[in-house]
Scaffold this motif. Structure first.
Motif, PDB file in Angstrom:
ATOM      1  N   ARG A 120      -5.685   2.956   3.641  1.00  0.00           N
ATOM      2  CA  ARG A 120      -5.054   2.154   2.576  1.00  0.00           C
ATOM      3  C   ARG A 120      -4.462   0.866   3.166  1.00  0.00           C
ATOM      4  O   ARG A 120      -4.050  -0.023   2.420  1.00  0.00           O
ATOM      5  CB  ARG A 120      -3.924   2.917   1.885  1.00  0.00           C
ATOM      6  CG  ARG A 120      -4.250   3.952   0.831  1.00  0.00           C
ATOM      7  CD  ARG A 120      -5.135   3.507  -0.287  1.00  0.00           C
ATOM      8  NE  ARG A 120      -6.529   3.532   0.115  1.00  0.00           N
ATOM      9  CZ  ARG A 120      -7.464   2.749  -0.390  1.00  0.00           C
ATOM     10  NH1 ARG A 120      -7.181   1.863  -1.304  1.00  0.00           N
ATOM     11  NH2 ARG A 120      -8.716   2.817   0.027  1.00  0.00           N
ATOM     12  N   SER A 132       0.835  -1.211   0.000  1.00  0.00           N
ATOM     13  CA  SER A 132       0.000   0.000   0.000  1.00  0.00           C
ATOM     14  C   SER A 132       0.867   1.257   0.000  1.00  0.00           C
ATOM     15  O   SER A 132       0.508   2.258  -0.624  1.00  0.00           O
ATOM     16  CB  SER A 132      -0.904   0.019   1.238  1.00  0.00           C
ATOM     17  OG  SER A 132      -1.832  -1.021   1.159  1.00  0.00           O
ATOM     18  N   HIS A 170      -4.364  -2.637   4.254  1.00  0.00           N
ATOM     19  CA  HIS A 170      -5.232  -3.788   4.003  1.00  0.00           C
ATOM     20  C   HIS A 170      -4.824  -4.973   4.874  1.00  0.00           C
ATOM     21  O   HIS A 170      -5.070  -6.123   4.514  1.00  0.00           O
ATOM     22  CB  HIS A 170      -5.177  -4.181   2.523  1.00  0.00           C
ATOM     23  CG  HIS A 170      -5.535  -3.046   1.595  1.00  0.00           C
ATOM     24  ND1 HIS A 170      -6.674  -2.297   1.757  1.00  0.00           N
ATOM     25  CD2 HIS A 170      -4.910  -2.534   0.516  1.00  0.00           C
ATOM     26  CE1 HIS A 170      -6.718  -1.372   0.811  1.00  0.00           C
ATOM     27  NE2 HIS A 170      -5.658  -1.480   0.047  1.00  0.00           N
ATOM     28  N   TRP A 222       2.336   1.762  -3.542  1.00  0.00           N
ATOM     29  CA  TRP A 222       1.410   2.328  -4.551  1.00  0.00           C
ATOM     30  C   TRP A 222       1.082   3.779  -4.244  1.00  0.00           C
ATOM     31  O   TRP A 222       0.841   4.564  -5.149  1.00  0.00           O
ATOM     32  CB  TRP A 222       0.110   1.518  -4.632  1.00  0.00           C
ATOM     33  CG  TRP A 222       0.292   0.043  -4.789  1.00  0.00           C
ATOM     34  CD1 TRP A 222      -0.529  -0.922  -4.274  1.00  0.00           C
ATOM     35  CD2 TRP A 222       1.322  -0.669  -5.491  1.00  0.00           C
ATOM     36  NE1 TRP A 222      -0.042  -2.161  -4.588  1.00  0.00           N
ATOM     37  CE2 TRP A 222       1.077  -2.047  -5.327  1.00  0.00           C
ATOM     38  CE3 TRP A 222       2.449  -0.288  -6.222  1.00  0.00           C
ATOM     39  CZ2 TRP A 222       1.903  -3.031  -5.871  1.00  0.00           C
ATOM     40  CZ3 TRP A 222       3.279  -1.268  -6.762  1.00  0.00           C
ATOM     41  CH2 TRP A 222       2.990  -2.603  -6.590  1.00  0.00           C
ATOM     42  N   ASN A 223       1.004   4.153  -2.966  1.00  0.00           N
ATOM     43  CA  ASN A 223       0.582   5.508  -2.613  1.00  0.00           C
ATOM     44  C   ASN A 223       1.500   6.156  -1.572  1.00  0.00           C
ATOM     45  O   ASN A 223       1.039   6.563  -0.498  1.00  0.00           O
ATOM     46  CB  ASN A 223      -0.861   5.482  -2.061  1.00  0.00           C
ATOM     47  CG  ASN A 223      -1.872   5.174  -3.123  1.00  0.00           C
ATOM     48  OD1 ASN A 223      -2.116   5.972  -4.030  1.00  0.00           O
ATOM     49  ND2 ASN A 223      -2.471   3.992  -3.042  1.00  0.00           N
ATOM     50  N   PHE A 261      -8.357   2.477  -6.169  1.00  0.00           N
ATOM     51  CA  PHE A 261      -7.554   3.520  -5.510  1.00  0.00           C
ATOM     52  C   PHE A 261      -6.077   3.127  -5.455  1.00  0.00           C
ATOM     53  O   PHE A 261      -5.186   3.959  -5.576  1.00  0.00           O
ATOM     54  CB  PHE A 261      -8.043   3.755  -4.083  1.00  0.00           C
ATOM     55  CG  PHE A 261      -9.245   4.645  -3.986  1.00  0.00           C
ATOM     56  CD1 PHE A 261      -9.882   5.117  -5.118  1.00  0.00           C
ATOM     57  CD2 PHE A 261      -9.746   5.020  -2.749  1.00  0.00           C
ATOM     58  CE1 PHE A 261     -10.991   5.938  -5.036  1.00  0.00           C
ATOM     59  CE2 PHE A 261     -10.847   5.846  -2.647  1.00  0.00           C
ATOM     60  CZ  PHE A 261     -11.475   6.298  -3.789  1.00  0.00           C
ATOM     61  N   ASP A 262      -5.829   1.827  -5.251  1.00  0.00           N
ATOM     62  CA  ASP A 262      -4.442   1.365  -5.129  1.00  0.00           C
ATOM     63  C   ASP A 262      -3.721   1.362  -6.475  1.00  0.00           C
ATOM     64  O   ASP A 262      -2.565   1.766  -6.568  1.00  0.00           O
ATOM     65  CB  ASP A 262      -4.408  -0.055  -4.555  1.00  0.00           C
ATOM     66  CG  ASP A 262      -4.560  -0.053  -3.038  1.00  0.00           C
ATOM     67  OD1 ASP A 262      -4.397   1.017  -2.438  1.00  0.00           O
ATOM     68  OD2 ASP A 262      -4.849  -1.125  -2.473  1.00  0.00           O
ATOM     69  N   TYR A 263      -4.394   0.865  -7.511  1.00  0.00           N
ATOM     70  CA  TYR A 263      -3.667   0.546  -8.737  1.00  0.00           C
ATOM     71  C   TYR A 263      -3.921   1.476  -9.916  1.00  0.00           C
ATOM     72  O   TYR A 263      -3.112   1.522 -10.829  1.00  0.00           O
ATOM     73  CB  TYR A 263      -3.983  -0.893  -9.176  1.00  0.00           C
ATOM     74  CG  TYR A 263      -3.541  -1.920  -8.161  1.00  0.00           C
ATOM     75  CD1 TYR A 263      -2.195  -2.198  -7.977  1.00  0.00           C
ATOM     76  CD2 TYR A 263      -4.468  -2.606  -7.382  1.00  0.00           C
ATOM     77  CE1 TYR A 263      -1.783  -3.131  -7.045  1.00  0.00           C
ATOM     78  CE2 TYR A 263      -4.060  -3.542  -6.449  1.00  0.00           C
ATOM     79  CZ  TYR A 263      -2.710  -3.803  -6.281  1.00  0.00           C
ATOM     80  OH  TYR A 263      -2.309  -4.710  -5.363  1.00  0.00           O
ATOM     81  N   ARG A 287     -13.443  -0.418  -5.066  1.00  0.00           N
ATOM     82  CA  ARG A 287     -12.976   0.963  -4.891  1.00  0.00           C
ATOM     83  C   ARG A 287     -11.548   0.960  -4.332  1.00  0.00           C
ATOM     84  O   ARG A 287     -10.680   1.710  -4.786  1.00  0.00           O
ATOM     85  CB  ARG A 287     -13.928   1.685  -3.933  1.00  0.00           C
ATOM     86  CG  ARG A 287     -13.718   3.195  -3.843  1.00  0.00           C
ATOM     87  CD  ARG A 287     -14.380   3.744  -2.609  1.00  0.00           C
ATOM     88  NE  ARG A 287     -13.594   3.403  -1.425  1.00  0.00           N
ATOM     89  CZ  ARG A 287     -13.365   4.245  -0.419  1.00  0.00           C
ATOM     90  NH1 ARG A 287     -13.885   5.448  -0.434  1.00  0.00           N
ATOM     91  NH2 ARG A 287     -12.631   3.868   0.623  1.00  0.00           N
ATOM     92  N   ASP A 288     -11.296   0.083  -3.369  1.00  0.00           N
ATOM     93  CA  ASP A 288      -9.953  -0.009  -2.781  1.00  0.00           C
ATOM     94  C   ASP A 288      -8.919  -0.426  -3.819  1.00  0.00           C
ATOM     95  O   ASP A 288      -7.823   0.132  -3.880  1.00  0.00           O
ATOM     96  CB  ASP A 288      -9.946  -1.026  -1.623  1.00  0.00           C
ATOM     97  CG  ASP A 288     -10.409  -0.389  -0.320  1.00  0.00           C
ATOM     98  OD1 ASP A 288     -10.549   0.842  -0.290  1.00  0.00           O
ATOM     99  OD2 ASP A 288     -10.650  -1.135   0.645  1.00  0.00           O
ATOM    100  N   TYR A 302      -7.313   7.534   2.236  1.00  0.00           N
ATOM    101  CA  TYR A 302      -5.907   7.238   1.957  1.00  0.00           C
ATOM    102  C   TYR A 302      -4.998   7.148   3.176  1.00  0.00           C
ATOM    103  O   TYR A 302      -4.217   6.223   3.307  1.00  0.00           O
ATOM    104  CB  TYR A 302      -5.323   8.292   1.010  1.00  0.00           C
ATOM    105  CG  TYR A 302      -5.722   8.069  -0.423  1.00  0.00           C
ATOM    106  CD1 TYR A 302      -5.103   7.085  -1.193  1.00  0.00           C
ATOM    107  CD2 TYR A 302      -6.715   8.827  -1.004  1.00  0.00           C
ATOM    108  CE1 TYR A 302      -5.470   6.866  -2.500  1.00  0.00           C
ATOM    109  CE2 TYR A 302      -7.096   8.613  -2.324  1.00  0.00           C
ATOM    110  CZ  TYR A 302      -6.471   7.638  -3.060  1.00  0.00           C
ATOM    111  OH  TYR A 302      -6.841   7.417  -4.345  1.00  0.00           O
TER     112      TYR A 302
END
Lengths: 231, 114
Positions: free
Chosen positions: A198, A154, A200, A157-158, B77-79, B73-74, A194
């Motif tokens: 984010r 996570s 998980h 990616w962000n 948002f991630d990819y 949605r998750d 976010y």
């Protein structure tokens, strides 16, 4: 013993490459950092960060055989050959094994990792009961090496939006502190899709933390506290 | 705080609540089916024609849609970074889920009405 080390100098190289080094003598108890220092004696162009050499400063976090860890407390005898040494994944490489930690520290700063107190300053210290102090165990020990955040998909990616496990562990460290008076403000800061959500619960962070800390538990505690404040 | 900034905790709670409903419904459905043994189409139809079962099943599809929405949605948002693709994908998911829900409600309603 054979080592395959990531090499990349953006000023000269067109792309990264793996370079093989061989150490003939590997004394018992040798740590990977010692091995890297010997390799550097062979080839002084190799760059990496190091400082205390005892797992306290967190500056020599690397990706070792595919797993993030501190070179100074990783015995080479435990590693499969050839030992693949790469920079922490997910951050821009400055040179060889040195990465640009700006995004990591930006997220750390964003959780305001210090006590926020609105009461007037006391004459002496701010006392805390032993029970309240115990709540900070497993939180304050973080050395900010970045092994956890840089093993978190996570965060890969962000990295500009997700706080990451290291920063969130520190967010909980101050939310759990009986002396802090900014709970509502801290929780609001972590809201949104976010900054914290984010996560998980992949738990790579727990798996790699060299200090044995549990950022996933800290994140779950923040979620529970948020829920308590919602209902 | 803007509406967008509050969409962390609430969606996370909805995802968990819908997961609990899905699990309870599926366990209940399976236990009923296993207890009854092989059933005919008519029995199956009669069972779903009961208003309580119809409402519980409609709830299942709503919970399913909510759970799928938060999950996809998750992932998006991630990819998916480009704004246009993200919007397009999310709109496609919403449309698909709405159509699926309306279709499921229609089937359940027809079973109850007949």
């Amino acid at each position: 013993m054979r080592f395959s080390v990531y090499r990349y100098n953006p000023e000269v190289d067109s792309g990264p490459r793996m370079q093989t080094y061989v150490l003939e003598q590997v004394p018992q108890g040798m740590m990977l950092l010692d091995a890297l220092l010997e390799i550097k004696a062979q080839d002084e162009t190799l760059s990496f960060r190091r400082s205390c050499g005892e797992g306290v400063c967190g500056s020599d976090a690397l990706n070792i055989n595919g797993r993030n860890g501190l070179a100074c407390i990783t015995p080479v005898a435990d590693l499969k050959e050839p030992v693949e040494v790469r920079p922490l994944p997910g951050l821009p490489v400055v040179r060889d094994l040195v990465v640009d930690m700006d995004k990591f520290f930006h997220q750390y700063r964003a959780v305001q990792p210090y006590l926020i107190v609105h009461d007037p300053d006391p004459e002496t210290e701010r006392p805390q009961s032993p029970e309240d102090r115990d709540k900070l165990d497993g939180l304050y020990e973080c050395i900010l090496c970045g092994c956890c955040s840089m093993s978190c998909p996570s965060f890969w990616w962000n990295p500009d939006k997700f706080r990451g496990p290291a920063a969130l562990l520190q967010a909980w460290r101050f939310l759990a502190d009986s002396r802090d008076q900014a709970t509502e403000h801290r929780l609001q800061e972590l809201e949104g899709p976010y900054r914290m959500f984010r996560c998980h619960t992949i738990m790579n962070c727990v798996d790699v933390c060299p200090k044995g800390l549990n950022p996933t538990l800290a994140i779950n505690n923040i979620k529970k506290l948020m829920l308590k404040h919602l209902v | 705080m803007s509406w967008w900034a509050t969409q962390g905790l609430k969606t996370w709670v909805w995802q968990r609540l819908s997961a609990v409903y899905l699990a309870v419904y599926l366990v209940a459905l399976l236990s009923v089916l296993l207890r009854q043994g092989p059933i005919t189409y008519a029995q199956w139809h009669d069972w779903f024609a009961q208003p309580v079962v119809g409402v519980a099943t409609a709830g299942f599809f709503v919970a399913f849609a909510v759970h799928v929405w938060v999950g996809i949605r998750d992932v998006v948002f991630d990819y998916v970074k480009p704004y246009q693709y993200r919007l397009l994908l999310l709109a496609g998911v919403v449309m698909t889920l709405i159509v699926m829900l309306l279709w499921a409600f229609r089937i359940l309603l027809m079973a109850v009405m007949r």
